[in-house]
Design a protein around this motif. Structure first.
Motif, mmCIF file in Angstrom:
data_model
loop_
_atom_site.group_PDB
_atom_site.id
_atom_site.type_symbol
_atom_site.label_atom_id
_atom_site.label_comp_id
_atom_site.label_asym_id
_atom_site.label_seq_id
_atom_site.Cartn_x
_atom_site.Cartn_y
_atom_site.Cartn_z
ATOM 1 N N ARG A 432 12.980 56.961 51.817
ATOM 2 C CA ARG A 432 11.714 57.559 51.378
ATOM 3 C C ARG A 432 11.662 59.033 51.755
ATOM 4 O O ARG A 432 12.253 59.449 52.755
ATOM 5 N N LEU A 433 10.942 59.783 50.918
ATOM 6 C CA LEU A 433 10.627 61.166 51.252
ATOM 7 C C LEU A 433 9.280 61.175 51.949
ATOM 8 O O LEU A 433 8.262 60.777 51.372
ATOM 9 N N ILE A 434 9.279 61.637 53.194
ATOM 10 C CA ILE A 434 8.054 61.652 53.987
ATOM 11 C C ILE A 434 7.883 63.055 54.549
ATOM 12 O O ILE A 434 8.697 63.530 55.342
ATOM 13 N N ALA A 435 6.837 63.741 54.095
ATOM 14 C CA ALA A 435 6.548 65.112 54.526
ATOM 15 C C ALA A 435 7.755 66.024 54.302
ATOM 16 O O ALA A 435 8.077 66.878 55.134
ATOM 17 N N GLY A 436 8.443 65.838 53.170
ATOM 18 C CA GLY A 436 9.559 66.690 52.810
ATOM 19 C C GLY A 436 10.877 66.322 53.447
ATOM 20 O O GLY A 436 11.892 66.973 53.187
ATOM 21 N N VAL A 437 10.896 65.283 54.298
ATOM 22 C CA VAL A 437 12.123 64.859 54.971
ATOM 23 C C VAL A 437 12.513 63.488 54.436
ATOM 24 O O VAL A 437 11.676 62.592 54.321
ATOM 25 N N VAL A 438 13.789 63.318 54.116
ATOM 26 C CA VAL A 438 14.239 62.032 53.627
ATOM 27 C C VAL A 438 14.510 61.118 54.819
ATOM 28 O O VAL A 438 15.172 61.498 55.782
ATOM 29 N N ALA A 439 13.943 59.924 54.787
ATOM 30 C CA ALA A 439 14.137 58.925 55.836
ATOM 31 C C ALA A 439 14.985 57.797 55.263
ATOM 32 O O ALA A 439 14.597 57.161 54.276
ATOM 33 N N VAL A 440 16.142 57.544 55.896
ATOM 34 C CA VAL A 440 17.092 56.555 55.383
ATOM 35 C C VAL A 440 17.332 55.486 56.450
ATOM 36 O O VAL A 440 18.161 55.674 57.344
ATOM 37 N N PRO A 441 16.634 54.355 56.395
ATOM 38 C CA PRO A 441 17.001 53.253 57.292
ATOM 39 C C PRO A 441 18.339 52.669 56.847
ATOM 40 O O PRO A 441 18.610 52.542 55.656
ATOM 41 N N TYR A 442 19.190 52.335 57.812
ATOM 42 C CA TYR A 442 20.489 51.770 57.446
ATOM 43 C C TYR A 442 21.036 50.949 58.602
ATOM 44 O O TYR A 442 20.576 51.056 59.745
ATOM 45 N N PHE A 443 22.034 50.119 58.284
ATOM 46 C CA PHE A 443 22.739 49.338 59.297
ATOM 47 C C PHE A 443 24.105 49.979 59.528
ATOM 48 O O PHE A 443 24.837 50.258 58.571
ATOM 49 N N THR A 444 24.434 50.231 60.787
ATOM 50 C CA THR A 444 25.672 50.940 61.108
ATOM 51 C C THR A 444 26.885 50.154 60.629
ATOM 52 O O THR A 444 26.879 48.925 60.598
ATOM 53 N N ASP A 453 18.165 57.475 59.662
ATOM 54 C CA ASP A 453 18.731 58.809 59.464
ATOM 55 C C ASP A 453 17.643 59.697 58.875
ATOM 56 O O ASP A 453 17.260 59.541 57.713
ATOM 57 N N MET A 454 17.138 60.623 59.682
ATOM 58 C CA MET A 454 16.111 61.549 59.225
ATOM 59 C C MET A 454 16.773 62.844 58.769
ATOM 60 O O MET A 454 17.242 63.641 59.577
ATOM 61 N N GLY A 456 19.360 62.845 56.248
ATOM 62 C CA GLY A 456 20.645 62.630 55.581
ATOM 63 C C GLY A 456 21.822 63.204 56.322
ATOM 64 O O GLY A 456 22.686 63.856 55.736
ATOM 65 N N HIS A 457 21.895 62.980 57.636
ATOM 66 C CA HIS A 457 22.991 63.496 58.449
ATOM 67 C C HIS A 457 24.268 62.680 58.266
ATOM 68 O O HIS A 457 25.365 63.232 58.262
ATOM 69 N N ALA A 458 24.140 61.364 58.188
ATOM 70 C CA ALA A 458 25.316 60.500 58.139
ATOM 71 C C ALA A 458 25.365 59.622 56.897
ATOM 72 O O ALA A 458 26.430 59.132 56.534
ATOM 73 N N VAL A 459 24.237 59.410 56.258
ATOM 74 C CA VAL A 459 24.153 58.505 55.116
ATOM 75 C C VAL A 459 23.867 59.322 53.860
ATOM 76 O O VAL A 459 23.006 60.216 53.868
ATOM 77 N N ALA A 460 24.581 59.032 52.791
ATOM 78 C CA ALA A 460 24.365 59.740 51.530
ATOM 79 C C ALA A 460 22.957 59.470 51.011
ATOM 80 O O ALA A 460 22.483 58.335 51.001
ATOM 81 N N VAL A 461 22.292 60.523 50.582
ATOM 82 C CA VAL A 461 20.925 60.409 50.055
ATOM 83 C C VAL A 461 20.993 60.140 48.556
ATOM 84 O O VAL A 461 21.616 60.908 47.813
ATOM 85 N N PRO A 462 20.382 59.054 48.090
ATOM 86 C CA PRO A 462 20.412 58.793 46.647
ATOM 87 C C PRO A 462 19.541 59.799 45.888
ATOM 88 O O PRO A 462 18.399 60.056 46.255
#
Length: 604
Positions: A432-444, A453-454, A456-462
């Motif tokens: 989700r985009l929250i206040a201009g930041v993409v939030a990506v919940p993921y399983f390692t 991942d707040m 998109g540091h490690a996970v590709a952003v769709p």
């Protein structure tokens, strides 16, 4: 600095290897030292071996007289004496200590010497990896050119498997304890740390391989090597050496924390549970004596909850037993639900300590991976055996946040990563985009644990960047219009930064400004004719709260503009925009031809 001949022939490293009945491991150990690409000497001290090790060492010395030096001594009963003999025979600028059943990585000494020479440091820690043995890890999370004892974890590692400047050892007469079954290296390394101007850490290469003997014959693998009372008596030596050189205050407290956490209070753990009542009282008495002498408020505030509780319960054996059982109990946890509720991530699950029927509280802890000292603690709602926590994702800073469940019992907090054990129907929530930041919940990927991942540091952003129109304008500029969606929605206009052109063969990049439009639209007038000859791929770059996020611009053959040629000065310039085969992505081929080259091609 001692040398063996001219300055150009000076020995860089003296590798000191104590040997006592290690014949089966010597070939691997000595070969790993011989292949090191530094000017070296291998000083091997045979400590009264009776298994043929001495004879094999003499063969190595005969075949490698320029590199291998063997000294035979009577059995001393520990590694301290042969290592000290090795130091006395060393001539290198640096000394590295290697046990005969371990071995070096092929580039280990080369990298460590480069770190010491390049940074002017007296001690270099090279990454240690274990094979059937536990290896230290906290100090190897990242490399360091120069660190001190107070601003790093290097003091956590008191083994001697490091590179030491020999001049440091000689100037301060730093030597190993002799006649000691274990702990001789703690005494040595603590003393060396106290005199080192600075320390380097090589964390990106496996320098030292710590090997478990299958027959369990090494000293550290024998059950008596960690007798709690003997260990508590031994550890006084390194503590006293450190305290003689470090004044009371924050630095000393930082170093004492290591000793209390790893040497003192650990004797109140599993080994305490395995002891009888009389022995438990003896252990507690020895721990209390060390606390009376060295335990300060500064040490207390640096310890975890269970060790703080232990420090206050040394006269209560029953409570110490309960604390040991709490520490040894497995944190059973399971993720049972994961969903979005507006901008909050709702986490549900169950958690308890194995074998313990009650707890005093439960919470979910989010810890920043880039700085574990940064935590967000969320009290959990309890209903029956389940808990629910609501994560206000907007409160998280940029970076990766790892989720843990925290169970509190008798003032002790036990933590466990959350997510690896989860119901089979739990799917990863959409970003989700929250206040201009993409939030990506993921399983390692490694353990399947839950993280966020707040940015998109490690996970590709769709996301999808698409070309709507392309046409040529005055000045041979390519006018493009497009639109972008990120995680299914239009980003704010302020997030759209620029178009990036990347040359496919060289990786060279050029950028063009972009006009952001409401609703995810963008427009640009890139001067593609000014690009160097090559094939250039177009990306749209956005700021989504982390590192720049790039999306390949997609298109089709009908949308891209036609090729164009024109003369500029003595050159014929050509630009052919096109959609790549398969995925249909926007690219351009740029060429430049002189009149002479063009005529040559026509006449060919």
């Amino acid at each position: 600095m001692a040398a063996t001949g001219s300055e150009g022939d000076a020995v860089d490293v003296s590798v000191v290897i104590p040997v006592h009945n290690c014949r089966a491991y010597l070939d691997r150990c000595l070969t790993s030292a011989l292949v090191q690409r530094v000017r070296k000497e291998i000083v091997v001290v045979d400590d009264g071996s009776t298994d043929g090790s001495g004879e094999l060492l003499d063969l190595y010395a005969a075949y490698h007289p320029e590199s291998v030096k063997v000294i035979h001594i009577e059995a001393s009963g520990g590694a301290g004496r042969p290592r000290n003999v090795g130091i006395e025979h060393a001539t290198g600028r640096y000394v590295f200590f290697c046990d005969a059943d371990d071995h070096l990585g092929p580039e280990a000494l080369e990298r460590m010497v480069a770190a010491a020479d390049g940074n002017g440091t007296d001690i270099v820690l090279g990454k240690i990896v274990g094979h059937g043995r536990r290896a230290p890890a906290s100090m190897f999370q990242q490399g360091a050119d120069r660190v001190g004892l107070g601003d790093s974890n290097v003091y956590n590692s008191l083994s001697c498997f490091k590179l030491f400047r020999r001049e440091l050892l000689e100037r301060h007469r730093i030597r190993f304890g002799e006649g000691m079954l274990v702990g001789e290296d703690l005494l040595f390394t603590a003393h060396a740390y106290c005199h080192a101007e600075a320390v380097s850490v090589v964390a990106d290469y496996d320098c030292y391989h710590l090997v478990s003997r299958p027959d369990g014959s090494s000293i550290m693998q024998q059950s008596g090597s960690r007798d709690p009372l003997a260990w508590l008596a031994m550890i006084r030596g390194p503590i006293e050496v450190m305290a003689r050189h470090v004044e009371p205050g924050p630095l000393r407290d930082h170093l004492l924390r290591r000793h209390f956490r790893l040497d003192v209070f650990t004797q109140l753990g599993t080994v305490f549970l395995e002891s009888d009542d009389v022995r438990r009282k003896d252990i507690a008495r020895e721990v209390a004596a060390l606390c009376d002498e060295w335990y300060t408020p500064g040490v207390h505030e640096r310890l975890n909850t269970i060790d703080r509780q232990r420090a206050g319960a040394l006269d209560d054996i029953d409570r110490l037993v309960r604390l040991a059982r709490i520490e040894s109990a497995t944190v059973r946890r399971k993720l049972t639900g994961l969903r979005w509720d507006g901008d909050r991530l709702v986490v549900t699950g169950a958690a308890r300590l194995d074998g313990i029927t009650r707890d005093d509280g439960l919470s979910v802890v989010l810890r920043a991976r880039h700085d574990p000292a940064i935590e967000l603690v969320l009290p959990a709602e309890r209903k029956g055996g389940e808990f629910t926590a609501r994560v206000d994702v907007a409160a998280l800073g940029s970076g990766i946040w790892d989720l843990r469940v925290a169970v509190e019992i008798e003032g002790v907090i036990r933590l466990g990563r959350l997510g690896a054990d989860r119901d089979s129907d739990i799917a990863r929530p959409r970003p989700r985009l929250i206040a201009g930041v993409v939030a990506v919940p993921y399983f390692t990927r490694d353990n399947g644990n839950l993280s966020i991942d707040m940015g998109g540091h490690a996970v590709a952003v769709p996301g999808l960047a698409r070309l709507i129109r392309a046409r040529w304008a005055l000045g041979h500029r390519l006018v493009v219009d497009g639109e972008i969606t990120v995680v299914g929605t239009a980003p704010a206009a302020s997030a759209i930064r620029r178009i990036v052109w990347r040359e496919r063969r060289t990786g060279c990049e050029r950028t063009d400004p972009v006009v952001a439009l409401p609703g995810g639209g963008f427009a640009a007038r890139p001067a593609v004719g000014r690009l160097a000859p090559g094939t250039w791929d177009a990306y749209l770059e956005l700021d989504l709260g982390g590192p720049p996020a790039r999306f390949r611009i997609e298109t089709d053959a009908e949308t891209v503009a036609a090729p164009r040629r024109w003369w500029g000065a003595p050159l014929l310039r050509s630009v052919r925009p096109y959609a790549t085969a398969g995925k249909g992505r926007f690219s351009a081929v740029v060429r430049r031809l002189t009149a002479e080259t063009l005529i040559r091609r026509i006449l060919r």
